[in-house]
Motif scaffolding. Structure first.
Motif, PDB file in Angstrom:
ATOM      1  N   LEU A   1       0.826  -1.215   0.000  1.00  0.00           N
ATOM      2  CA  LEU A   1       0.000   0.000   0.000  1.00  0.00           C
ATOM      3  C   LEU A   1       0.855   1.258   0.000  1.00  0.00           C
ATOM      4  O   LEU A   1       0.505   2.250  -0.644  1.00  0.00           O
ATOM      5  CB  LEU A   1      -0.961  -0.024   1.196  1.00  0.00           C
ATOM      6  CG  LEU A   1      -2.030  -1.122   1.143  1.00  0.00           C
ATOM      7  CD1 LEU A   1      -2.804  -1.164   2.452  1.00  0.00           C
ATOM      8  CD2 LEU A   1      -2.956  -0.938  -0.049  1.00  0.00           C
ATOM      9  N   ASP A   2       1.988   1.213   0.693  1.00  0.00           N
ATOM     10  CA  ASP A   2       2.906   2.349   0.691  1.00  0.00           C
ATOM     11  C   ASP A   2       3.487   2.572  -0.710  1.00  0.00           C
ATOM     12  O   ASP A   2       3.585   3.710  -1.171  1.00  0.00           O
ATOM     13  CB  ASP A   2       4.021   2.144   1.711  1.00  0.00           C
ATOM     14  CG  ASP A   2       4.921   3.347   1.808  1.00  0.00           C
ATOM     15  OD1 ASP A   2       4.408   4.464   2.051  1.00  0.00           O
ATOM     16  OD2 ASP A   2       6.149   3.188   1.633  1.00  0.00           O
ATOM     17  N   PHE A   3       3.847   1.498  -1.398  1.00  0.00           N
ATOM     18  CA  PHE A   3       4.337   1.625  -2.767  1.00  0.00           C
ATOM     19  C   PHE A   3       3.262   2.250  -3.654  1.00  0.00           C
ATOM     20  O   PHE A   3       3.565   3.109  -4.489  1.00  0.00           O
ATOM     21  CB  PHE A   3       4.742   0.254  -3.336  1.00  0.00           C
ATOM     22  CG  PHE A   3       6.215  -0.005  -3.332  1.00  0.00           C
ATOM     23  CD1 PHE A   3       6.932  -0.009  -4.517  1.00  0.00           C
ATOM     24  CD2 PHE A   3       6.890  -0.269  -2.152  1.00  0.00           C
ATOM     25  CE1 PHE A   3       8.290  -0.259  -4.527  1.00  0.00           C
ATOM     26  CE2 PHE A   3       8.249  -0.526  -2.147  1.00  0.00           C
ATOM     27  CZ  PHE A   3       8.960  -0.515  -3.336  1.00  0.00           C
ATOM     28  N   CYS A   4       2.011   1.824  -3.494  1.00  0.00           N
ATOM     29  CA  CYS A   4       0.919   2.401  -4.278  1.00  0.00           C
ATOM     30  C   CYS A   4       0.805   3.901  -4.029  1.00  0.00           C
ATOM     31  O   CYS A   4       0.625   4.684  -4.958  1.00  0.00           O
ATOM     32  CB  CYS A   4      -0.411   1.726  -3.931  1.00  0.00           C
ATOM     33  SG  CYS A   4      -0.617   0.075  -4.594  1.00  0.00           S
ATOM     34  N   ARG A   5       0.899   4.283  -2.765  1.00  0.00           N
ATOM     35  CA  ARG A   5       0.808   5.701  -2.410  1.00  0.00           C
ATOM     36  C   ARG A   5       1.950   6.485  -3.033  1.00  0.00           C
ATOM     37  O   ARG A   5       1.743   7.543  -3.627  1.00  0.00           O
ATOM     38  CB  ARG A   5       0.824   5.853  -0.880  1.00  0.00           C
ATOM     39  CG  ARG A   5       0.681   7.289  -0.405  1.00  0.00           C
ATOM     40  CD  ARG A   5       0.880   7.402   1.099  1.00  0.00           C
ATOM     41  NE  ARG A   5       2.155   6.892   1.569  1.00  0.00           N
ATOM     42  CZ  ARG A   5       3.321   7.508   1.445  1.00  0.00           C
ATOM     43  NH1 ARG A   5       3.383   8.665   0.818  1.00  0.00           N
ATOM     44  NH2 ARG A   5       4.428   6.985   1.922  1.00  0.00           N
ATOM     45  N   ARG A   6       3.159   5.946  -2.934  1.00  0.00           N
ATOM     46  CA  ARG A   6       4.322   6.659  -3.457  1.00  0.00           C
ATOM     47  C   ARG A   6       4.357   6.674  -4.980  1.00  0.00           C
ATOM     48  O   ARG A   6       4.794   7.656  -5.579  1.00  0.00           O
ATOM     49  CB  ARG A   6       5.617   6.058  -2.910  1.00  0.00           C
ATOM     50  CG  ARG A   6       5.816   6.387  -1.432  1.00  0.00           C
ATOM     51  CD  ARG A   6       7.167   5.963  -0.917  1.00  0.00           C
ATOM     52  NE  ARG A   6       7.209   4.516  -0.729  1.00  0.00           N
ATOM     53  CZ  ARG A   6       8.250   3.758  -1.047  1.00  0.00           C
ATOM     54  NH1 ARG A   6       9.323   4.278  -1.567  1.00  0.00           N
ATOM     55  NH2 ARG A   6       8.209   2.462  -0.823  1.00  0.00           N
ATOM     56  N   ARG A   7       3.929   5.609  -5.601  1.00  0.00           N
ATOM     57  CA  ARG A   7       3.960   5.527  -7.058  1.00  0.00           C
ATOM     58  C   ARG A   7       2.785   6.248  -7.705  1.00  0.00           C
ATOM     59  O   ARG A   7       2.820   6.537  -8.893  1.00  0.00           O
ATOM     60  CB  ARG A   7       3.966   4.064  -7.523  1.00  0.00           C
ATOM     61  CG  ARG A   7       5.196   3.298  -7.120  1.00  0.00           C
ATOM     62  CD  ARG A   7       6.424   3.823  -7.852  1.00  0.00           C
ATOM     63  NE  ARG A   7       7.618   3.137  -7.461  1.00  0.00           N
ATOM     64  CZ  ARG A   7       8.120   2.065  -8.071  1.00  0.00           C
ATOM     65  NH1 ARG A   7       7.524   1.553  -9.118  1.00  0.00           N
ATOM     66  NH2 ARG A   7       9.223   1.507  -7.628  1.00  0.00           N
TER      67      ARG A   7
END
Length: 82
Positions: free
Chosen positions: A9-15
């Motif tokens: 979920l953090d990767f989704c937010r950052r990407r």
């Protein structure tokens, strides 16, 4: 498993609008042993996908939520409901 879900979920937010490979998540967390964690990150990915939290595609087509996909996939933010 929860730490992997949080990382996805953090990767989704950052990407934001860019998709990414599940291996990118575990490579960032476990650079030397990332391959050992691939089954776990794929399982976490599918749980989030079934919940509607993320999108999982293969060659640009959404995968079946009932089956663990074979081969490379991409993760991205879930589409917002209209």
């Amino acid at each position: 498993m929860e730490i992997l879900k949080s990382a996805i979920l953090d990767f989704c937010r950052r990407r934001n609008t860019s998709s990414f490979c599940p291996s990118e998540v575990v490579r960032s967390m476990y650079p030397e042993d990332w391959r050992l964690f691939m089954p776990d990150v794929r399982e976490a990915m599918m749980e989030l996908y079934r919940e509607g939290s993320i999108q999982v595609t293969q060659k640009g087509i959404p995968v079946s939520p009932q089956e663990l996909p074979k081969g490379p996939v991409r993760i991205s933010k879930a589409d917002k409901p209209k």
